[in-house]
Structures are given as structure tokens and as C-alpha cells.
Design an enzyme around this catalytic site. Structure first.
Site, PDB file in Angstrom:
ATOM      1  N   ARG A 227      45.874  33.974  43.899  1.00 15.77           N
ATOM      2  CA  ARG A 227      47.123  33.189  43.786  1.00 15.77           C
ATOM      3  C   ARG A 227      47.732  32.766  44.854  1.00 15.77           C
ATOM      4  NH1 ARG A 227      45.800  32.109  39.002  1.00 15.77           N
ATOM      5  NH2 ARG A 227      46.847  32.968  37.069  1.00 15.77           N
ATOM      6  N   HIS A 275      42.782  24.388  42.317  1.00 16.61           N
ATOM      7  CA  HIS A 275      42.693  25.457  41.367  1.00 16.61           C
ATOM      8  C   HIS A 275      41.711  25.268  40.248  1.00 16.61           C
ATOM      9  CE1 HIS A 275      45.565  28.520  39.527  1.00 16.61           C
ATOM     10  NE2 HIS A 275      44.160  28.916  38.893  1.00 16.61           N
TER      11      HIS A 275
HETATM   12  P1  NDP Z   1      41.574  42.307  36.502  1.00 11.72           P
HETATM   13  O1  NDP Z   1      42.821  42.845  36.061  1.00 11.72           O
HETATM   14  O2  NDP Z   1      40.105  42.466  35.565  1.00 11.72           O
HETATM   15  O3  NDP Z   1      41.127  42.832  38.006  1.00 11.72           O
HETATM   16  C1  NDP Z   1      41.997  43.120  38.950  1.00 11.72           C
HETATM   17  C2  NDP Z   1      41.562  44.039  40.073  1.00 11.72           C
HETATM   18  O4  NDP Z   1      42.583  44.110  41.122  1.00 11.72           O
HETATM   19  C3  NDP Z   1      41.290  45.267  39.495  1.00 11.72           C
HETATM   20  O5  NDP Z   1      40.025  45.877  40.119  1.00 11.72           O
HETATM   21  C4  NDP Z   1      42.558  46.238  40.090  1.00 11.72           C
HETATM   22  O6  NDP Z   1      42.447  47.581  40.403  1.00 11.72           O
HETATM   23  C5  NDP Z   1      42.703  45.475  41.358  1.00 11.72           C
HETATM   24  N1  NDP Z   1      44.097  45.691  41.852  1.00 11.72           N
HETATM   25  C6  NDP Z   1      45.260  45.302  41.275  1.00 11.72           C
HETATM   26  N2  NDP Z   1      46.206  45.584  42.136  1.00 11.72           N
HETATM   27  C7  NDP Z   1      45.876  46.356  43.301  1.00 11.72           C
HETATM   28  C8  NDP Z   1      46.242  46.904  44.302  1.00 11.72           C
HETATM   29  N3  NDP Z   1      47.657  46.950  44.616  1.00 11.72           N
HETATM   30  N4  NDP Z   1      45.450  47.292  45.344  1.00 11.72           N
HETATM   31  C9  NDP Z   1      44.126  47.530  44.882  1.00 11.72           C
HETATM   32  N5  NDP Z   1      43.438  46.904  44.149  1.00 11.72           N
HETATM   33  C10 NDP Z   1      44.500  46.246  43.106  1.00 11.72           C
HETATM   34  O7  NDP Z   1      41.497  40.748  36.891  1.00 11.72           O
HETATM   35  P2  NDP Z   1      40.416  39.538  36.897  1.00 11.72           P
HETATM   36  O8  NDP Z   1      39.252  39.983  37.639  1.00 11.72           O
HETATM   37  O9  NDP Z   1      40.392  39.193  35.417  1.00 11.72           O
HETATM   38  O10 NDP Z   1      41.396  38.179  37.571  1.00 11.72           O
HETATM   39  C11 NDP Z   1      41.907  38.481  38.883  1.00 11.72           C
HETATM   40  C12 NDP Z   1      42.746  37.453  39.207  1.00 11.72           C
HETATM   41  O11 NDP Z   1      41.896  35.987  39.339  1.00 11.72           O
HETATM   42  C13 NDP Z   1      43.719  36.724  38.216  1.00 11.72           C
HETATM   43  O12 NDP Z   1      44.885  37.589  38.185  1.00 11.72           O
HETATM   44  C14 NDP Z   1      44.134  35.608  38.512  1.00 11.72           C
HETATM   45  O13 NDP Z   1      45.286  35.702  39.723  1.00 11.72           O
HETATM   46  C15 NDP Z   1      42.935  35.025  39.398  1.00 11.72           C
HETATM   47  N6  NDP Z   1      42.235  33.868  38.750  1.00 11.72           N
HETATM   48  C16 NDP Z   1      41.965  32.769  39.420  1.00 11.72           C
HETATM   49  C17 NDP Z   1      41.369  31.603  38.677  1.00 11.72           C
HETATM   50  C18 NDP Z   1      40.937  30.431  39.480  1.00 11.72           C
HETATM   51  O14 NDP Z   1      40.436  29.329  38.926  1.00 11.72           O
HETATM   52  N7  NDP Z   1      41.561  30.147  41.020  1.00 11.72           N
HETATM   53  C19 NDP Z   1      40.710  31.960  37.488  1.00 11.72           C
HETATM   54  C20 NDP Z   1      40.811  33.075  36.868  1.00 11.72           C
HETATM   55  C21 NDP Z   1      41.469  34.119  37.327  1.00 11.72           C
HETATM   56  P3  NDP Z   1      41.939  48.523  39.061  1.00 11.72           P
HETATM   57  O15 NDP Z   1      40.678  48.247  38.850  1.00 11.72           O
HETATM   58  O16 NDP Z   1      42.145  49.997  39.734  1.00 11.72           O
HETATM   59  O17 NDP Z   1      42.886  48.335  37.946  1.00 11.72           O
HETATM   60  C1  OXD Z   2      43.558  32.059  35.413  1.00 14.37           C
HETATM   61  C2  OXD Z   2      43.724  31.251  36.284  1.00 14.37           C
HETATM   62  O1  OXD Z   2      44.328  33.255  35.703  1.00 14.37           O
HETATM   63  O2  OXD Z   2      43.148  29.837  35.799  1.00 14.37           O
HETATM   64  O3  OXD Z   2      43.051  32.254  34.489  1.00 14.37           O
HETATM   65  O4  OXD Z   2      44.072  31.086  37.492  1.00 14.37           O
END
Ligand code: NDP
Ligand code: OXD
Length: 312
Positions: A227, A275
Site C-alpha cells: 500500500r 496498481h
Molecule cells: P497476509 O495477511 O496473508 O500476509 C500478511 C503478512 O504480513 C503476514 O506474514 C503477517 O505476519 C505479516 N505482518 C503483518 N503485520 C506485521 C507486522 N507488524 N510486522 C511483521 N509482519 C507483519 O496478506 P497477503 O499476503 O494476502 O497480502 C499482503 C498485502 O498485499 C495486502 O494486504 C495488500 O495490501 C497487498 N496487495 C497488493 C496488490 C497489488 O496489486 N499491488 C494485490 C494484492 C494484495 P503473520 O504471518 O505473523 O500474520
Molecule cells: C488487493 C489489491 O488488496 O488489489 O487485493 O490491492
């Protein structure tokens, strides 16, 4: 039950697929100023709902987000905190995200940024040698559904890979895990490329700042696909100016679309994409949401329920 539907940017294919898949259940497409029985709506299926979308939905129990990240929904002023939020997991995005990040890592490892600038100057200067992938470590902030798929792809391509998570995770062989604040310094010190794939929460907002950049090896490359608010824009510009960072590939921004006057557009070391790192696929998204709906109807807990206390 009635489902209220709004998907920003949908060309009709998502709406049509949900209408077919829900069968007996009524799907109401949200349109401004349209009247419908709000009391009958117990669930909504949304991507970037407008400001007044949730007005009057007093019986709303579930919101299914057509996205992996739910920060915009958590912050939506109209969405009550007791409503259960269910997000997409993968839904076709993992493969695309892995391709996108691999492109950025290759760009950095093979010095394509430098060659791009040299080409603009018609400058034929050979590089300083090719660093093998095996000596070009990449770190991923986030070891979740997408982070782990990116990690596996990079590992298959010969890069040493580290992942950072909030809690200890079981990682595939060959991938090093670092956990929490105490694990961050050693991960950063070992990153020629840093990839951000964290959810946007209170803890992660503004994490990509001068202090963090200063802990990376000089000349590291940044990829932000999570983000825009993870990044402090001015700190990135300063880190590029003083050569602490060599470049950045950015897919997400504080304001989207990126405003025309924003300095990122013309910066020679920044690559901007709109994006588009990964798009959820209609078939997988519909299957996943409908499966979750049926699980909830049977009293089961579906995958992807958001924990509002941790913010993702
Ligand atoms: P998940 O919820 O599966 O994974 C999030 C990861 O971040 C987990 O490993 C979590 O740790 C870790 N995390 C969260 N908070 C912290 C912290 N404070 N310190 C350290 N690690 C942390 O999310 P996804 O992988 O499905 O998606 C990730 C992000 O990608 C989405 O939230 C979105 O913003 C972005 N996205 C962007 C897209 C684009 O086109 N640009 C498309 C899709 C998604 P833990 O394993 O311990 O819970
Ligand atoms: C998502 C994105 O969070 O597209 O799925 O950014």
C-alpha cells in the site's frame, strides 16, 4: 438472503458471475440513489465501496472484500466494527505477484536501471560485472499468502530469500524467516532488494522510511506492492538522492491514481505501475466468496476472516 454488490471498475463480468453462482439468493447491484429493501441485506460483496454504501444497512452481518487488503474497508466510516469482514486469499494473485516482483528483482540485479539511463545518453559503457543471483539476497516484508509465493519464485530463481512476519511461521525449505521488531535489523542488513508485501495497519504505516532505508546495504532497491501509505515518499526521494537506494519499483501510492504533478512520475530511478501487480481473477474470486458464504450458512468459519484487533 439478499447480497448487496459493488465492485469498483467491474466491466460487468464479476456481477454476472456472482449472479449465476448465488443462484436462489438475490444479488442487488448498488447504484447511487437506487431504492431497495435495506433491511433484507445481511451481507455485501465489495471492492472500494463509495462513501454512502453502508448507510442504512442496519442488519449487515458480513462483508466479503474482493481484495486481499482490507485497510480501506477497516477505515470506511460507514462500516460498523462488529460486521465480520472476509477477504480474498490468493484468488489468482499469487502467481502474478511473483512475476511482478521477479521482474523488479531482475531489473535491480542485472542493472537495467543503469542501462536505461545510459541508453538515453547514447552511452556505451559496460557494467561493473554481473552479480550472480546466488549472491543477491532479497527480503520480503510479509510472509503471508502472497509473500510466501513470491519467496518461493525468487528462491527457485536462485536468490537467497528472507521473509519477515509478525509471528513465527513454518517456511518452505531454503527460506529464512525473521520475526517481529527484533528480527528486522538482520533481515534489512542482508537485503539487496527489499519487497513490501505487508497489510496496511497502525504498525506498518510509514514503515518504509529513512531509518529503515539506512539499515539496508548502500545501493539497495525497493519494491512496494503493498500500500502507498507504507512508504514515506519524501524519505524515498532523499534516499535516492543520497544514493542510499539505487532505485524503486512502485505499484501503490498514497493517492491513486498517482497525481500528474507527483515527482515519482519523472524520477529516473523510479518505475511506476498503476496498481496492477496482481489482479484477482473473477472465477477464483467468485468460487472463494460463494464457498465462504455457504460455510457461514452452515455455521462454519471460512478462511480469510479478518482479525480486526491485529488489523488484517
Ligand atoms: P497476509 O495477511 O496473508 O500476509 C500478511 C503478512 O504480513 C503476514 O506474514 C503477517 O505476519 C505479516 N505482518 C503483518 N503485520 C506485521 C507486522 N507488524 N510486522 C511483521 N509482519 C507483519 O496478506 P497477503 O499476503 O494476502 O497480502 C499482503 C498485502 O498485499 C495486502 O494486504 C495488500 O495490501 C497487498 N496487495 C497488493 C496488490 C497489488 O496489486 N499491488 C494485490 C494484492 C494484495 P503473520 O504471518 O505473523 O500474520
Ligand atoms: C488487493 C489489491 O488488496 O488489489 O487485493 O490491492
Amino acid at each position: 438472503m439478499s447480497y448487496l454488490f459493488y465492485c469498483h471498475g467491474d466491466n460487468g463480468s464479476m456481477l454476472q458471475a456472482f449472479t449465476q453462482a448465488l443462484g436462489e439468493d438475490e444479488l442487488i447491484q448498488w447504484l447511487p440513489d437506487q431504492s431497495f429493501d435495506k433491511a433484507a441485506v445481511h451481507a455485501a460483496i465489495v471492492w472500494m465501496p463509495p462513501e454512502h454504501f453502508f448507510d442504512g444497512l442496519d442488519n449487515l452481518e458480513y462483508v466479503f472484500a474482493l481484495a486481499a487488503g482490507v485497510d480501506q474497508l477497516i477505515e470506511h466510516p460507514g462500516l460498523r466494527s462488529e460486521v465480520t469482514l472476509v477477504r480474498l486469499q490468493d484468488a489468482g494473485m499469487g502467481i502474478q505477484m511473483a512475476e511482478y516482483v521477479l521482474y523488479g528483482v531482475l531489473h535491480a540485479q542485472r542493472q537495467f536501471g543503469l542501462f536505461r539511463q545510459q541508453q538515453a545518453d547514447r552511452n556505451w559503457t559496460r557494467g561493473t560485472g554481473i552479480c550472480p543471483a546466488s549472491e543477491f539476497p532479497v527480503s520480503i516484508l510479509g510472509a503471508g499468502v502472497l509473500g510466501l509465493q513470491v519467496a518461493a519464485r525468487l528462491h527457485d530463481n536462485g536468490y537467497p530469500v528472507r521473509c519477515w512476519s509478525r509471528t513465527a511461521r513454518q517456511l518452505p525449505p531454503g527460506i529464512i524467516g525473521e520475526v517481529g521488531e527484533q528480527g528486522l535489523p538482520s533481515l534489512l542488513a542482508n537485503s539487496r532488494v527489499l519487497v513490501c508485501l505487508l497489510p496496511l495497519t497502525d504498525e506498518t504505516t510509514g514503515l518504509l522510511n529513512s531509518s529503515l532505508f539506512g539499515q539496508l546495504p548502500r545501493g539497495a532497491f525497493l519494491i512496494n506492492v503493498a500500500r502507498g501509505a507504507h512508504l514515506v515518499d519524501e524519505d524515498l526521494l532523499a534516499a535516492l538522492d543520497n544514493q542510499q537506494l539505487s532505485g524503486a519499483l512502485l505499484d501503490v501510492f498514497h493517492t491513486e491514481p498517482l497525481p500528474p504533478e507527483h515527482p515519482f512520475w519523472n524520477h529516473p530511478q523510479i518505475l511506476v505501475t498503476p496498481h496492477e501487480a496482481a489482479n484477482s481473477d473473477v472465477k477464483h474470486s467468485v468460487e472463494q466468496v460463494v464457498r465462504s458464504i455457504r460455510q457461514l450458512q452452515r455455521g462454519e468459519v471460512p478462511v480469510g476472516v479478518v482479525d480486526r484487533t491485529r488489523g488484517y
